[in-house]
Design a protein around this motif. Sequence first.
Motif, PDB file in Angstrom:
ATOM      1  N   SER A   8     -17.487 -46.034  36.678  1.00  0.00           N
ATOM      2  CA  SER A   8     -17.382 -45.684  35.262  1.00  0.00           C
ATOM      3  C   SER A   8     -15.922 -45.707  34.842  1.00  0.00           C
ATOM      4  N   GLN A   9     -15.694 -45.847  33.554  1.00  0.00           N
ATOM      5  CA  GLN A   9     -14.328 -45.794  33.042  1.00  0.00           C
ATOM      6  C   GLN A   9     -13.709 -44.438  33.358  1.00  0.00           C
ATOM      7  N   TRP A  10     -14.496 -43.385  33.287  1.00  0.00           N
ATOM      8  CA  TRP A  10     -14.022 -42.037  33.585  1.00  0.00           C
ATOM      9  C   TRP A  10     -13.457 -41.965  35.004  1.00  0.00           C
ATOM     10  N   LEU A  11     -14.197 -42.520  35.971  1.00  0.00           N
ATOM     11  CA  LEU A  11     -13.740 -42.463  37.361  1.00  0.00           C
ATOM     12  C   LEU A  11     -12.503 -43.329  37.568  1.00  0.00           C
ATOM     13  N   LYS A  12     -12.430 -44.452  36.884  1.00  0.00           N
ATOM     14  CA  LYS A  12     -11.230 -45.297  37.003  1.00  0.00           C
ATOM     15  C   LYS A  12      -9.993 -44.533  36.537  1.00  0.00           C
ATOM     16  N   VAL A  13     -10.129 -43.760  35.464  1.00  0.00           N
ATOM     17  CA  VAL A  13      -8.995 -42.961  34.990  1.00  0.00           C
ATOM     18  C   VAL A  13      -8.675 -41.841  35.980  1.00  0.00           C
ATOM     19  N   GLN A  14      -9.672 -41.307  36.655  1.00  0.00           N
ATOM     20  CA  GLN A  14      -9.432 -40.271  37.656  1.00  0.00           C
ATOM     21  C   GLN A  14      -8.552 -40.787  38.801  1.00  0.00           C
ATOM     22  N   LEU A  15      -8.576 -42.075  39.047  1.00  0.00           N
ATOM     23  CA  LEU A  15      -7.771 -42.656  40.122  1.00  0.00           C
ATOM     24  C   LEU A  15      -6.303 -42.791  39.740  1.00  0.00           C
ATOM     25  N   VAL A  16      -5.998 -42.804  38.456  1.00  0.00           N
ATOM     26  CA  VAL A  16      -4.626 -43.058  37.991  1.00  0.00           C
ATOM     27  C   VAL A  16      -3.601 -42.112  38.622  1.00  0.00           C
ATOM     28  N   PRO A  17      -3.787 -40.793  38.567  1.00  0.00           N
ATOM     29  CA  PRO A  17      -2.760 -39.923  39.172  1.00  0.00           C
ATOM     30  C   PRO A  17      -2.610 -40.131  40.681  1.00  0.00           C
ATOM     31  N   MET A  18      -3.648 -40.621  41.322  1.00  0.00           N
ATOM     32  CA  MET A  18      -3.575 -40.848  42.764  1.00  0.00           C
ATOM     33  C   MET A  18      -2.755 -42.074  43.113  1.00  0.00           C
ATOM     34  N   VAL A  19      -2.703 -43.052  42.214  1.00  0.00           N
ATOM     35  CA  VAL A  19      -2.028 -44.303  42.548  1.00  0.00           C
ATOM     36  C   VAL A  19      -0.635 -44.438  41.936  1.00  0.00           C
TER      37      VAL A  19
END
Length: 185
Positions: A8-19
């Motif tokens: 989901s787009q939501w989960l893709k944004v959740q990855l941002v701070p991790m990368v």
Amino acid sequence: MPRWDDLSQWLKVQLVPMVIRDEFLTFNIRVHPDLERRWVSEGRDTRTQMRNRIRVELDAALGKGREFFFVIEGWSRFTRAPTYLHVHGGAAIRDLGDDLKIEVAVGRAAGHGLKGFSYVPRAIHSDLFKVEQAAYANYLFKAVRKPDGRLGERRLSMSHSLTGVCRSFWETITREVHEWREPLV
């Protein structure tokens, strides 16, 4: 585990701070009313227009390829009614002073601080990203399902550089699961 294209787009944004290894600046920017009127009257895709303008401004201010993302919406959580178009998002900070450059660049992309455009008070807000939690992505996506004739169904934009690194990260952490599930021959 789902593959990247199934996230989901939501989960893709959740990855941002991790990368994003460095800090990133979050921003809330109102699209200048003159730009909004022009884009809507010409039938332009406002998300695409905003994405392209942010890319140009960030490239000019910080060099090519700076990672960024945003969600565009036109809903007020306070009045629970349609309002002016605005973007919620973030961009990577790599060097001292990048936060101010990002704020100015994204503001310019939204039509603020440009010659011939009137001043709009309280149109630009930014802050350093502080805490990794689901609440941030929830906030970004709070109104993406609200119908809005000015916007298409897709409301999230991520730079190619950010999409690439998020995808690579996801594929790395899920590789063993996918390899384990492959049928034995």
